[in-house]
Design an enzyme around this catalytic site. Sequence first.
Site, PDB file in Angstrom:
ATOM      1  N   GLN A   1       0.824  -1.210   0.000  1.00  0.00           N
ATOM      2  CA  GLN A   1       0.000   0.000   0.000  1.00  0.00           C
ATOM      3  C   GLN A   1       0.860   1.264   0.000  1.00  0.00           C
ATOM      4  O   GLN A   1       0.349   2.354  -0.270  1.00  0.00           O
ATOM      5  CB  GLN A   1      -0.948   0.010   1.212  1.00  0.00           C
ATOM      6  CG  GLN A   1      -1.933  -1.141   1.238  1.00  0.00           C
ATOM      7  CD  GLN A   1      -3.031  -1.020   0.179  1.00  0.00           C
ATOM      8  OE1 GLN A   1      -3.203   0.017  -0.468  1.00  0.00           O
ATOM      9  NE2 GLN A   1      -3.785  -2.093  -0.013  1.00  0.00           N
TER      10      GLN A   1
ATOM     11  N   SER B   1       3.023  -4.840  -5.311  1.00  0.00           N
ATOM     12  CA  SER B   1       2.000  -5.368  -6.212  1.00  0.00           C
ATOM     13  C   SER B   1       1.593  -4.289  -7.208  1.00  0.00           C
ATOM     14  O   SER B   1       1.327  -3.145  -6.809  1.00  0.00           O
ATOM     15  CB  SER B   1       0.789  -5.782  -5.372  1.00  0.00           C
ATOM     16  OG  SER B   1      -0.225  -6.300  -6.192  1.00  0.00           O
TER      17      SER B   1
ATOM     18  N   HIS C   1      -1.126  -3.810  -9.072  1.00  0.00           N
ATOM     19  CA  HIS C   1      -2.476  -3.235  -9.150  1.00  0.00           C
ATOM     20  C   HIS C   1      -2.804  -2.289  -7.998  1.00  0.00           C
ATOM     21  O   HIS C   1      -3.822  -1.625  -8.015  1.00  0.00           O
ATOM     22  CB  HIS C   1      -3.539  -4.347  -9.255  1.00  0.00           C
ATOM     23  CG  HIS C   1      -3.831  -5.110  -8.001  1.00  0.00           C
ATOM     24  ND1 HIS C   1      -5.024  -4.963  -7.326  1.00  0.00           N
ATOM     25  CD2 HIS C   1      -3.118  -6.018  -7.309  1.00  0.00           C
ATOM     26  CE1 HIS C   1      -5.031  -5.783  -6.270  1.00  0.00           C
ATOM     27  NE2 HIS C   1      -3.884  -6.430  -6.245  1.00  0.00           N
TER      28      HIS C   1
ATOM     29  N   CYS D   1     -12.075  -9.061   0.162  1.00  0.00           N
ATOM     30  CA  CYS D   1     -11.662 -10.457  -0.011  1.00  0.00           C
ATOM     31  C   CYS D   1     -12.537 -11.096  -1.074  1.00  0.00           C
ATOM     32  O   CYS D   1     -13.683 -10.709  -1.269  1.00  0.00           O
ATOM     33  CB  CYS D   1     -11.669 -11.211   1.292  1.00  0.00           C
ATOM     34  SG  CYS D   1     -13.070 -10.879   2.311  1.00  0.00           S
TER      35      CYS D   1
HETATM   36  N1  PLP Z   1      -0.586  -6.954   1.326  1.00  0.00           N
HETATM   37  C1  PLP Z   1      -1.408  -5.912   1.493  1.00  0.00           C
HETATM   38  C2  PLP Z   1      -1.115  -4.909   2.561  1.00  0.00           C
HETATM   39  C3  PLP Z   1      -2.528  -5.770   0.671  1.00  0.00           C
HETATM   40  O1  PLP Z   1      -3.350  -4.739   0.847  1.00  0.00           O
HETATM   41  C4  PLP Z   1      -2.779  -6.756  -0.306  1.00  0.00           C
HETATM   42  C5  PLP Z   1      -3.993  -6.695  -1.140  1.00  0.00           C
HETATM   43  O2  PLP Z   1      -5.065  -6.320  -0.676  1.00  0.00           O
HETATM   44  C6  PLP Z   1      -1.881  -7.817  -0.458  1.00  0.00           C
HETATM   45  C7  PLP Z   1      -0.794  -7.881   0.382  1.00  0.00           C
HETATM   46  C8  PLP Z   1      -2.064  -8.869  -1.509  1.00  0.00           C
HETATM   47  O3  PLP Z   1      -1.693  -8.345  -2.764  1.00  0.00           O
HETATM   48  P1  PLP Z   1      -2.129  -9.041  -4.156  1.00  0.00           P
HETATM   49  O4  PLP Z   1      -3.529  -8.594  -4.401  1.00  0.00           O
HETATM   50  O5  PLP Z   1      -1.180  -8.497  -5.163  1.00  0.00           O
HETATM   51  O6  PLP Z   1      -1.997 -10.501  -3.990  1.00  0.00           O
END
Ligand code: PLP
Length: 380
Positions: free
Chosen positions: A171, A192, A194, A317
């Site tokens: 984030q 990540s 996206h 989720c």
């Molecule tokens: N870590 C955090 C803090 C996230 O907010 C998210 C997604 O919501 C993830 C990990 C997982 O990321 P990804 O959607 O790329 O698997």
Amino acid sequence: MPGAEPGLYLDANATEALRPEAREAVLAAFDLVGNPASVHADGRAARKLLESARAALAARLGARPEDVVFCAGATEANAMAIHGLAGGGAIVIGATEHDAVRAAAPAALIAPVDAAGRLDQAGFAALLAAHRPALACVMAANNETGVLNDIAAIAALCAAQGTRLHVDAVQAAGRVADPDYLAQGASSVAISAHKLGGPKGVGALLLAPEAASAFAPLIRGGGQERGRRGGTHNLPGIAGFAAALDAAHATTCPDPRLAALRDAIEAGARDCGARIAGAGAPRLPNTACLVLPGLAAEAQVIALDLDGIRVSAGSACSSGKVASSHVLAAMGLGDLAGNAIRVSLPWNAPDDAPARFLAAYRRLAARALRKSAHVSTSAA
Ligand code: PLP
């Protein structure tokens, strides 16, 4: 083309709006036929694009290009770090970590957070001293509250005990000024695409040089990523990832325009009787966690959706279920942990977002107030 009714999208922490620069890079990469692993000219052209995306990401995030491990997103990057760096030893994680970390380290010791949601450094240091874990996992920014941790200070505590630190920077990357957590002492960092305006389903694990030599791969296969993560590269995704990160840093990070919109939303929500989780801590500019007594988070999300406002209750989720937030419970909110919504502004949020959001939120708050009044009269 499939799509929802037009509305006001305020759920960037679930997934950011795609940046035009990323879209363009993705589409251009679709025109490359080659597999980056092939030795012929088409393979070499694909490899050139892969390596230039890798170099751009590495430069922006303070990693060596050879220590950027591309994968399918941060759930995978977090799992790779936990598998690859703990070596079967004890693990400590913060109480507000994302489920991607919690599920990958089910037996981990849990370090407390304070009432504002920041890692309690004294409690964390005590766990490190007592258990000398192999790995600690601490997020840079929380997905529900936007609360930022002091990664440099936490890395120093880890270094004092010989514990490696893995940082979930999902984030924070693209939203804070210096997402250079390796330079701040982390052994590994998950990001990540996206969450910063790139395509879904692509991410990276960044390794510090010392961690790179010790890393044990989770997914083996065709030797891609120096044997650290097998599988043919998602080249369009990776190209879009690098373009999105560059675009995110082309405007001021953290973005003062988003911070002003977020502040206006919080001020209006407070007038409606909401409290702001994490307000006392340094936070991401785009995130507001609004706790409204009297109405369950799920009911709030549905009511706002009917009014064209897209927000989340806690973390999104895939099953669509809404459970009480473990993040807010760890911050001591008790029963109110089930009454919070997350408003997270995307990079392209319109300037009238606070006015449009608050018009709907005021109706919602009036309903919550009526409900609370009804409950207290019936209980009397
Ligand atoms: N870590 C955090 C803090 C996230 O907010 C998210 C997604 O919501 C993830 C990990 C997982 O990321 P990804 O959607 O790329 O698997």
